[in-house]
Design a protein around this motif. Structure first.
Motif, PDB file in Angstrom:
ATOM      1  N   GLY A   1       6.988 -17.775  25.303  1.00 46.94           N
ATOM      2  CA  GLY A   1       5.819 -18.394  25.878  1.00 46.94           C
ATOM      3  C   GLY A   1       4.476 -17.977  24.944  1.00 46.94           C
ATOM      4  O   GLY A   1       3.379 -18.109  25.478  1.00 46.94           O
TER       5      GLY A   1
ATOM      6  N   LYS B   1       2.672 -23.477  28.395  1.00 47.37           N
ATOM      7  CA  LYS B   1       3.403 -24.054  29.443  1.00 47.37           C
ATOM      8  C   LYS B   1       4.245 -25.175  28.579  1.00 47.37           C
ATOM      9  O   LYS B   1       5.362 -25.528  28.855  1.00 47.37           O
ATOM     10  CB  LYS B   1       2.679 -24.679  30.589  1.00 47.37           C
ATOM     11  N   ASN B   2       3.485 -25.781  27.605  1.00 45.06           N
ATOM     12  CA  ASN B   2       3.793 -26.944  26.855  1.00 45.06           C
ATOM     13  C   ASN B   2       3.960 -26.225  25.411  1.00 45.06           C
ATOM     14  O   ASN B   2       2.739 -26.988  24.670  1.00 45.06           O
ATOM     15  CB  ASN B   2       3.155 -28.142  27.235  1.00 45.06           C
TER      16      ASN B   2
END
Length: 658
Positions: A140, A230-231
């Motif tokens: 992440g 997150k994306n």
């Protein structure tokens, strides 16, 4: 300038103020030192500090940042001790490059900062590689890389954006648009209205941000970074800003209209933020004065500490030892079971077994995944290792080689396949200026192998037939491997992948399917820098590598009366000079055969070394034989004339008759 604090607390506002004030005060100190002649060069970021400061305040300390010259706020924001920065700028030992590189041309794993090189573009591809490693780790993390508006015209910029888009890499591409590339204004650099528009063509989300408004920078980056974690995806940011000083201090700013200087002076990021904080009652005059006194004291004390350091003394052994990362060869012996296979099979087998041995090894290249590569060396690899580790790439050699560097920085090994060795010219810069120099500059290694299908004899013409090893043997920091037999190819490839240094691995296409040998079925390694004595003779030493080895052996088969040592060099860097000199001292004659055109090739240097080290043992001049001084032609008659095989036979006979 309008400030919107949103959810930022008073404590955070004061922290941002301290963060942005510190690099400004350091810069003011540096400008004084420049005028006093105590510093030779300085690239000022006065006027655009908010970008570096805002980014560093948002990112985690273990997220990589790749800054440029005017990003002092990145270095202070990561809390690098100031005396180390002053030492770096003065070329002292407590800097980061042992006096070998200047200003901000350095990196540090400790602070997760990866410095620039003057060619600018490669660091964008390096950021891709770092981000790819993060994506493979699924941690992440976001990677941020800086560039200026000028470098957006470089091919590396476009390659890196395209790769990041195709691979959905979590990279923040930060353009500091400060109006001028040295003295060239933006209206002479590009025609689009905004550089952020360039993201559209690559399917990349992009934004324009006021680079002088610290709160706008901080708030937008906070939201974007949280979203990217997150994306995972690339984002292109254009920060509108201005540098109030010259490109570097010697340049001055006479080319900038005064009204433009006046306009941007009113937008000073430090002055405006200070005025806002005072107007809001968050910053008092007493606190401001105390903070400035505290920071100036820290700056002065650290400058004195660095200035008290002795100048670096030249140490020849240390200089040469730092060109490569130290590597203790790990000998892995095979179990004795063999099979008769082609050279191409041996390379494929060695690559596959290395993938099994190193779960952090990633292969990148054009058409290497499902298609298996144009020579089918990676055929079936995707089924075993998956597309994360066997990656098709866009046609962008420079960005992919740079991405290999980024993978190495972030804990991976990389093998980059040139579809044809000729195509390496479009990736030349990151090889010779980044991979080759990075350990010498700041002790980072480039764990990258570049596979080079090369060579003539297959009527492939000028752009698919070169053997360009001399481009790289000339470059300190690279290792160059050039096997002639399947057994050597497999064992040396395993070593190349184990070695933490950059390796150019040449594979002759004409040998791929014509050369068979009994090769061990299991994994094994062979050492670099050890030539192979293929025949033992008394009258002449024949030195060659690659296809030239086979031409030499064929020639000797036609002339059984010639008693020759035949040395297959196998690796050109490191070079087995001991084997060469020992043989020449025994035979008294030497002839060096290379496939490359003669002038400036490996044969010339070997010839010179023999003349320097073995002159009194020679019974005849050293002979060199190479291809014609032309590009490689297509048709067979012309290619046969170009190649040195027939000329070698004549030269060998003439040498024996001398």
């Amino acid at each position: 300038m309008n400030f919107d604090r949103k959810q930022v607390t008073d404590a955070q506002l004061l922290d941002l103020y301290k963060r942005i004030l510190k690099p400004r005060l350091i810069e003011e100190k540096m400008l004084i030192l420049i005028r006093q002649g105590k510093v030779s060069k300085w690239f000022s970021g006065i006027g655009q500090e908010a970008i570096s400061v805002g980014l560093t305040a948002v990112l985690d300390s273990d997220e990589y940042i790749l800054p440029m010259h005017r990003n002092l706020g990145v270095f202070t924001g990561r809390n690098i001790p100031l005396y180390r920065l002053f030492s770096q700028w003065q070329g002292k030992a407590n800097g980061f490059t042992k006096g070998r590189d200047r200003s901000f041309h350095f990196g540090t794993q400790e602070y997760k900062i990866i410095g620039m090189i003057s060619h600018l573009g490669p660091q964008l591809g390096v950021a891709d590689g770092i981000a790819l490693a993060n994506k493979l780790k699924q941690n992440g993390k976001v990677t941020a890389v800086f560039t200026g508006e000028g470098a957006t015209s470089e091919g590396d910029f476009h390659e890196a954006l395209n790769v990041a888009s195709v691979w959905e890499l979590p990279v923040l591409f930060i353009i500091e648009n400060n109006g001028y590339g040295l003295s060239t204004p933006t209206n002479e650099q590009y025609r689009c209205e905004n550089l952020a528009d360039k993201g559209i063509g690559y399917g990349i989300e992009s934004h324009i941000i006021d680079g002088n408004n610290i709160l706008e920078v901080y708030n937008q980056l906070t939201d974007l970074v949280a979203s990217m974690r997150k994306n995972p995806r690339p984002v292109l940011l254009e920060f509108k800003t201005f540098r109030m000083r010259g490109h570097e201090e010697a340049s001055g700013t006479k080319y900038v209209p005064q009204e433009l200087m006046d306009m941007w002076h009113k937008k000073d990021p430090v002055d405006n933020f200070r005025a806002y904080l005072k107007a809001e009652g968050i910053l008092t005059e007493d606190y401001d004065e105390a903070l400035r006194a505290e920071l100036k004291k820290e700056i002065d004390e650290n400058y004195k500490k660095a200035s008290a350091e002795p100048a670096i003394a030249a140490n020849l052994d240390e200089e040469l030892n730092d060109v490569y990362k130290s590597y203790d060869f790990e000998a892995v012996n095979h179990n004795g079971s063999t099979e008769n296979i082609r050279m191409i099979d041996a390379i494929s087998q060695g690559l596959k077994q290395s993938m099994e041995r190193h779960d952090n090894l990633v292969i990148m290249g054009q058409d290497i995944a499902d298609y298996g590569g144009v020579f089918k060396i990676t055929d079936g690899f995707v089924k075993v290792f998956g597309k994360d580790r066997v990656r098709n790439t866009p046609i962008c050699e420079s960005a992919i080689i740079s991405a290999g560097m980024g993978l190495s920085i972030n804990g991976y090994k990389a093998v980059v396949e040139m579809q044809f060795g000729d195509f390496v010219s479009t990736g030349f810069n990151p090889i010779v200026n980044y991979l080759a120099k990075v350990h010498y500059r700041w002790q980072e290694n480039a764990d990258v192998v570049v596979r080079m299908p090369c060579g003539a004899g297959v009527q492939a013409g000028p752009f698919h037939s070169q053997t360009n090893e001399a481009w790289f043997t000339k470059t300190p920091g690279l290792k160059v491997v050039y096997p002639a037999f399947p057994y050597d190819a497999k064992g040396l490839l395993a070593t190349a992948i184990n070695d933490p240094n950059p390796v150019m691995f040449f594979e002759h296409k004409a040998l791929y399917r014509s050369m068979y040998q009994d090769v061990p079925t299991d994994y094994y390694t062979l050492p670099f820098g050890k030539a192979s004595l293929l025949r033992d003779g008394q009258d002449v030493t024949i030195i060659s590598f690659g296809a030239g080895v086979h031409w030499a052996l064929e020639t000797l088969d036609k002339h059984p009366d010639i008693s020759a040592d035949v040395l297959d060099l196998r690796t050109l860097q490191p070079l087995d000079t001991e084997a060469i000199f020992t043989s020449v001292k025994k035979t008294g004659r030497a002839i060096i055969l290379q496939e490359d055109s003669l002038f400036g090739g490996v044969a010339s240097d070997i010839s010179a070394m023999i003349m320097e080290q073995c002159f009194e043992y020679l019974d005849a001049p050293v002979q060199r034989v190479g291809s014609l001084e032309s590009a490689i032609p297509f048709t067979k008659a012309l290619e046969d004339q170009y190649l040195p095989k027939q000329r070698f036979e004549t030269a060998l006979q003439e040498l024996m008759a001398y």
